[in-house]
Write an enzyme that holds these catalytic residues in place. Sequence first.
Site, PDB file in Angstrom:
ATOM      1  N   GLY A  44      -5.678   2.865  -5.583  1.00 44.52           N
ATOM      2  CA  GLY A  44      -4.532   3.753  -5.394  1.00 44.52           C
ATOM      3  C   GLY A  44      -4.412   4.706  -6.557  1.00 44.52           C
ATOM      4  N   GLY A  48       0.683   8.887  -7.804  1.00 41.41           N
ATOM      5  CA  GLY A  48       1.742   7.921  -8.096  1.00 41.41           C
ATOM      6  C   GLY A  48       1.473   7.029  -9.292  1.00 41.41           C
ATOM      7  N   ARG A  69      -8.605   6.521  -0.825  1.00 43.53           N
ATOM      8  CA  ARG A  69      -9.273   6.885   0.419  1.00 43.53           C
ATOM      9  C   ARG A  69      -9.689   8.349   0.467  1.00 43.53           C
ATOM     10  NH1 ARG A  69      -5.272   4.899   5.058  1.00 43.53           N
ATOM     11  NH2 ARG A  69      -3.763   5.554   3.478  1.00 43.53           N
ATOM     12  N   LYS A  73      -8.289  14.275  -3.015  1.00 43.55           N
ATOM     13  CA  LYS A  73      -7.249  13.846  -3.949  1.00 43.55           C
ATOM     14  C   LYS A  73      -7.855  13.118  -5.150  1.00 43.55           C
ATOM     15  CE  LYS A  73      -3.258  13.506  -0.863  1.00 43.55           C
ATOM     16  NZ  LYS A  73      -2.217  12.616  -0.299  1.00 43.55           N
ATOM     17  N   ASP A  95     -11.639   2.599   1.814  1.00 43.83           N
ATOM     18  CA  ASP A  95     -10.428   2.028   2.396  1.00 43.83           C
ATOM     19  C   ASP A  95     -10.418   0.543   2.061  1.00 43.83           C
ATOM     20  OD1 ASP A  95      -8.456   0.915   4.080  1.00 43.83           O
ATOM     21  OD2 ASP A  95      -8.770   2.467   5.603  1.00 43.83           O
ATOM     22  N   SER A 172       2.950  -5.732  -7.087  1.00 43.73           N
ATOM     23  CA  SER A 172       3.833  -6.217  -6.035  1.00 43.73           C
ATOM     24  C   SER A 172       5.009  -5.252  -5.932  1.00 43.73           C
ATOM     25  CB  SER A 172       4.288  -7.654  -6.322  1.00 43.73           C
ATOM     26  OG  SER A 172       5.085  -8.150  -5.281  1.00 43.73           O
ATOM     27  N   TYR A 186       7.222  -5.579   5.047  1.00 44.26           N
ATOM     28  CA  TYR A 186       6.797  -5.196   3.697  1.00 44.26           C
ATOM     29  C   TYR A 186       6.974  -6.355   2.723  1.00 44.26           C
ATOM     30  CZ  TYR A 186       6.611  -2.493  -0.661  1.00 44.26           C
ATOM     31  OH  TYR A 186       6.293  -2.028  -1.911  1.00 44.26           O
ATOM     32  N   LYS A 190       4.279  -8.499   0.333  1.00 42.52           N
ATOM     33  CA  LYS A 190       4.429  -8.560  -1.118  1.00 42.52           C
ATOM     34  C   LYS A 190       4.728  -9.978  -1.625  1.00 42.52           C
ATOM     35  CE  LYS A 190       3.712  -4.211  -2.152  1.00 42.52           C
ATOM     36  NZ  LYS A 190       2.594  -3.797  -3.027  1.00 42.52           N
TER      37      LYS A 190
END
Length: 324
Positions: A44, A48, A69, A73, A95, A172, A186, A190
Amino acid sequence: MGLLLLLLLIILIIPISLLTFLAIIVRPKPTKIPLKYRHVFITGGSSGIGLALAHQAALEGAQVSILARNPSKLQEAKDSIKLATGRDVAVFSADVRDFEAVDKAIRDAGPIDILVCNQGVFVPQELEKESLEEIKFMIDVNLMGTFHLIKAALPNMKNRGDRGPGSIAIMSSQAGQVGIYGYSAYSASKFGLRGMAEALQQELIGDDIHVSLIFPPDTETPGFAEENKRRPQLTSIIAASSGAMKAEEVAEKALKGIQSGSFIVPCNFEGILLSIATAGLSPQRSFLMAFIEVVAASILRIAALCFQWNWYVSIERWHAQKKL
């Protein structure tokens, strides 16, 4: 005077005895995990919190790899880190739901010292209204994706030789500590990370690999605004008291937690209280923090019941208004 002296001795002896006892029994023992010259692999990592982590790790002299992915970016992230830090980072497009793709990326990246499983998706909705595809998507990315990453990285991480202590950090959420209206799927994804992390730390402590479980609150990321468009009204009412943090602030707290080998890594004051209240059977390296957990447990349980009362009153009022 004698009674006063006796009371004073009791007040001193009990906490000192407890601190001594905790200093003896807390496990795992304290450790330090350096970043400089070490390979930090962050998923990721194109935006962010992941991008903020990559920036800060590069500034501390780490060899950084990022996975996401979207290739375009990833290239933008690579360029921004180079511009800000003067350091090159390696980028990998995959992915996390695809184990073969993850395994290839990690093999191509080379031996990893610090793995940061930061990928995550969030679709807030009442369970009744949420599609099974959306539920599966969150579980596959947030939970199974983390299994894929760790499974792929472990063989080389366990054969690090004399490269020093390793770390697996798992992102998490505070929704992985307490369930909130609209977060059924969600929170399930987590909460699952916590069980995995607690068991994994026991499995890997003999290999000098230290697990950190990071619990950020709402964080200002590109996806946060989109997620809020679908957020149920009741969720916003219940979560109104909890403010959002900047990605850079979360990244700073996360890296400090990783470097200290902390198992539970809260990111703000509310998170500290939540972590103490939900400590349970989680490992604790700091005997001082263990002391606070023991002493504060009853008080925080009362506070937690007060929060639950407030939440359920809000739910009752909301349903009553809908019936008018």
